[in-house]
Write an enzyme that holds these catalytic residues in place. Sequence first.
Site, PDB file in Angstrom:
ATOM      1  N   ALA A   1       0.793  -1.235   0.000  1.00 54.29           N
ATOM      2  CA  ALA A   1       0.000   0.000   0.000  1.00 54.29           C
ATOM      3  C   ALA A   1       0.834   1.298   0.000  1.00 54.29           C
ATOM      4  O   ALA A   1       0.671   2.145  -0.886  1.00 54.29           O
ATOM      5  CB  ALA A   1      -0.986  -0.035   1.170  1.00 54.29           C
TER       6      ALA A   1
ATOM      7  N   ASP B   1      -4.114  -2.488   3.960  1.00 55.23           N
ATOM      8  CA  ASP B   1      -4.283  -1.725   2.719  1.00 55.23           C
ATOM      9  C   ASP B   1      -5.325  -0.628   2.870  1.00 55.23           C
ATOM     10  O   ASP B   1      -5.303   0.374   2.157  1.00 55.23           O
ATOM     11  CB  ASP B   1      -4.665  -2.655   1.570  1.00 55.23           C
ATOM     12  CG  ASP B   1      -3.446  -3.441   1.120  1.00 55.23           C
ATOM     13  OD1 ASP B   1      -3.096  -4.405   1.802  1.00 55.23           O
ATOM     14  OD2 ASP B   1      -2.817  -3.033   0.133  1.00 55.23           O
TER      15      ASP B   1
ATOM     16  N   LYS C   1      -4.081  -8.293   2.769  1.00 56.17           N
ATOM     17  CA  LYS C   1      -3.886  -9.430   1.852  1.00 56.17           C
ATOM     18  C   LYS C   1      -4.765 -10.622   2.229  1.00 56.17           C
ATOM     19  O   LYS C   1      -4.899 -10.950   3.406  1.00 56.17           O
ATOM     20  CB  LYS C   1      -2.400  -9.807   1.872  1.00 56.17           C
ATOM     21  CG  LYS C   1      -1.985 -10.958   1.015  1.00 56.17           C
ATOM     22  CD  LYS C   1      -2.387 -10.809  -0.429  1.00 56.17           C
ATOM     23  CE  LYS C   1      -1.929  -9.498  -1.050  1.00 56.17           C
ATOM     24  NZ  LYS C   1      -2.633  -9.187  -2.337  1.00 56.17           N
TER      25      LYS C   1
HETATM   26  O1  MRU Z   1      -1.227  -7.126  -3.397  1.00 58.20           O
HETATM   27  P1  MRU Z   1      -0.137  -6.457  -2.606  1.00 58.20           P
HETATM   28  O2  MRU Z   1       1.128  -7.234  -2.556  1.00 58.20           O
HETATM   29  O3  MRU Z   1       0.054  -5.019  -3.012  1.00 58.20           O
HETATM   30  O4  MRU Z   1      -0.720  -6.449  -1.129  1.00 58.20           O
HETATM   31  C1  MRU Z   1       0.043  -5.906  -0.104  1.00 58.20           C
HETATM   32  C2  MRU Z   1      -0.531  -6.158   1.242  1.00 58.20           C
HETATM   33  O5  MRU Z   1      -1.631  -6.649   1.391  1.00 58.20           O
HETATM   34  C3  MRU Z   1       0.266  -5.683   2.406  1.00 58.20           C
HETATM   35  O6  MRU Z   1       0.093  -6.514   3.509  1.00 58.20           O
HETATM   36  C4  MRU Z   1      -0.217  -4.271   2.750  1.00 58.20           C
HETATM   37  O7  MRU Z   1      -0.154  -3.445   1.634  1.00 58.20           O
HETATM   38  C5  MRU Z   1       0.559  -3.673   3.830  1.00 58.20           C
HETATM   39  S1  MRU Z   1       2.172  -3.298   3.244  1.00 58.20           S
HETATM   40  C6  MRU Z   1       2.917  -2.193   4.183  1.00 58.20           C
END
Ligand code: MRU
Length: 347
Positions: free
Chosen positions: A50, A239, A250
């Site tokens: 994110a 996110d 995620k």
């Molecule tokens: O699909 P992605 O890899 O962009 O998803 C990322 C995540 O879900 C992370 O856990 C979330 O962004 C936190 S990262 C600081």
Amino acid sequence: MNQGVSAIRWGGSYLELLDQRLLPLDETYVRCSNVAEVVDAIREMIVRGAPAIGISAAYGVVLGADERYRNQPENWREGLLEDVGALAQSRPTAVNLFWALDRMKAVIDSLPDGESPVARLEQEALAIHEEDVAANQRMGELGAQLMQGEQPFAVITHCNTGSLATGGYGTALGVIRSAYKAGLITRVFADETRPWLQGARLTAWELVQEGIPAALIADSAAAHVMKSGQVKWVIVGADRITANGDVANKIGTYSLAVLARYHGVKFMVVAPTSTIDMQLATGQDIPIEERTQQELLKLRDMQLAPERAQAFNPVFDVTPAELIDAIVTEKGVILNPDPAKMAEHMG
Ligand code: MRU
């Protein structure tokens, strides 16, 4: 303080992104010289996570400003707002993208016609990047403090929340770095994070580089590991966090939270305030991205499932606030989040 690898490098007239599709086998930076390339990099997950998406989009606006001003110095604004719109379409769930674009738009609105907007926008993008690193370091301290006073223990983390997913240091992985340094953590169990394998490919890579003892586990091993009693905290990123404290993260995060509650394991969410969306009342309102079925049906080029098999691939889920023991932001800690505490935290 070691903040890990720099996945986002600003070159003044271009943006370099460490290609996260290729890690850990290949450490290659992709150069983006215009907005379309940045949109593509976010959509194709060359850059992901994110905060990292938000920072990259901010630099994308700077690239757009440079091109629009060179082509139409008297009327750069209209085209640049189209670029902002294109960046906003790149991925739907992480609110940091829209938060960063709103900050860039506010600067665009404040600038006069007929003058180059580039230097001021570049200053804003750099500030967004630097503030993210500072927020992560602060969250690292706060999260580690929360875990103090107990015997060293193991933790479980999910997805990748480290330097690769942020401006540097990481959110949940930042807390893990700080807590390990403080002697609070014996070992990290890193979920492999099907289907894109952020845990196996990216978190394991960061933990190995950092020398933090870690074991990769299949996502489905989490219940078994929690039952063994060695894990005291699950630590994840976010996110988007809504006004009642629900957390989109995620896919698989929600299952971990349910398992953690059953096993008496505490559940911590670590995210900067740029991840909090007070416009949305609950997690039900969060758009959940679905990605291609191929992420499940294949592993790179290797077919895993029968040729005509179908798959369903939602890549985020929502953990209800009632399953969360603590949300850690750079402003402090919200224990057992609810709408009143969220509103107070966000001022
Ligand atoms: O699909 P992605 O890899 O962009 O998803 C990322 C995540 O879900 C992370 O856990 C979330 O962004 C936190 S990262 C600081």
